[in-house]
Write an enzyme that holds these catalytic residues in place. Structure first.
Site, PDB file in Angstrom:
ATOM      1  N   CYS A 104     -32.352   9.707  68.024  1.00  0.00           N
ATOM      2  CA  CYS A 104     -33.124   8.571  68.810  1.00  0.00           C
ATOM      3  C   CYS A 104     -34.465   9.108  69.096  1.00  0.00           C
ATOM      4  O   CYS A 104     -35.660   8.557  68.725  1.00  0.00           O
ATOM      5  CB  CYS A 104     -32.442   7.905  69.979  1.00  0.00           C
ATOM      6  SG  CYS A 104     -32.032   8.844  71.133  1.00  0.00           S
ATOM      7  N   HIS A 156     -30.733   8.100  75.456  1.00  0.00           N
ATOM      8  CA  HIS A 156     -31.038   7.160  74.313  1.00  0.00           C
ATOM      9  C   HIS A 156     -32.401   6.406  74.553  1.00  0.00           C
ATOM     10  O   HIS A 156     -32.649   6.018  75.541  1.00  0.00           O
ATOM     11  CB  HIS A 156     -29.857   6.002  73.923  1.00  0.00           C
ATOM     12  CG  HIS A 156     -30.137   5.313  72.476  1.00  0.00           C
ATOM     13  ND1 HIS A 156     -30.025   6.113  71.420  1.00  0.00           N
ATOM     14  CD2 HIS A 156     -30.591   4.210  72.202  1.00  0.00           C
ATOM     15  CE1 HIS A 156     -30.326   5.401  70.386  1.00  0.00           C
ATOM     16  NE2 HIS A 156     -30.635   4.127  70.834  1.00  0.00           N
ATOM     17  N   HIS A 168     -34.662   1.780  66.968  1.00  0.00           N
ATOM     18  CA  HIS A 168     -34.213   2.765  67.158  1.00  0.00           C
ATOM     19  C   HIS A 168     -33.187   3.468  66.277  1.00  0.00           C
ATOM     20  O   HIS A 168     -32.905   2.878  65.208  1.00  0.00           O
ATOM     21  CB  HIS A 168     -33.447   2.733  68.707  1.00  0.00           C
ATOM     22  CG  HIS A 168     -32.080   1.904  68.342  1.00  0.00           C
ATOM     23  ND1 HIS A 168     -30.864   2.159  69.087  1.00  0.00           N
ATOM     24  CD2 HIS A 168     -31.896   0.598  67.654  1.00  0.00           C
ATOM     25  CE1 HIS A 168     -30.266   1.092  68.971  1.00  0.00           C
ATOM     26  NE2 HIS A 168     -30.626   0.351  67.976  1.00  0.00           N
TER      27      HIS A 168
END
Length: 200
Positions: A104, A156, A168
């Site tokens: 990510c 994240h 993402h």
């Protein structure tokens, strides 16, 4: 008349012309008929024989100022558009390159480096500590959205695309894709958003 005499007479006449003010070349040519009424007249006004325009300066003309060009889509749009070209690249833990895959933070870092020319911190927790806090209601395209997917620490990150969507690189077995903030999984794990300095 002999050739030599003709030549002499010609030279005398030429010299007389050079010394005469009556035949002096004009210092400027008045091309006022080609003066533009406004910037928009360029498209409809025929090109003058001289190949040059004479346009008064703004201080001496009543012509309306040229309208500014439409603003470019901007860096935010560039970030979003570039990020979407990377869809379907597979997730790879620690990945930083589209050839091998992204995690990510590697995905976000790659987008900002190649779109905005800036280097963000290397992991999601560090990216969360940088930039300006943004309320969820004030999110704009290009802002970063953060989540806690493992434990109590930010783990994240994604790039906000507008209309509740973000892009993402989710997790192992998945690939770069678009999700929604109002999906139950992401709503429960949402931590906050940051605006990188380059977008401030």
């Amino acid at each position: 008349m002999p050739f030599q005499r003709m030549t002499a007479l010609f030279l005398l006449a030429f010299a007389a012309m050079q010394g005469s003010e009556a035949v002096a070349a004009p210092s400027a040519v008045d091309v006022r008929p080609w003066q533009l009424e406004s910037a928009s007249a360029i498209a409809s006004t025929p090109w003058p024989a001289s190949g040059q325009w004479l346009v008064d300066s703004p201080a001496t003309t009543d012509a309306a100022p040229a309208q500014p060009k439409a603003a470019p889509t901007g860096l935010r749009r560039l970030l979003a558009d570039f990020s979407m070209t990377l869809q379907n690249i597979r997730y790879r833990r620690g990945g930083r390159d589209p050839k091998t895959g992204f995690d990510c933070s590697g995905f976000v870092r790659y987008v900002f480096r190649h779109s905005a020319g800036v280097d963000l911190p290397v992991d999601s927790a560090s990216q969360y500590r940088a930039g300006i806090n943004v309320a969820r209601a004030d999110l704009k395209v290009g802002d970063l959205v953060f989540f806690k997917t493992r434990g109590k620490r930010v783990s994240h990150v994604g790039i906000y695309l507008g209309e509740g969507r973000f892009i993402h690189s989710p997790s192992t077995g998945k690939s770069v894709s678009i999700s929604r903030l109002d999906e139950s999984y992401w709503t429960r794990r949402y931590v906050g958003a940051k605006r990188p300095d380059v977008l401030s």
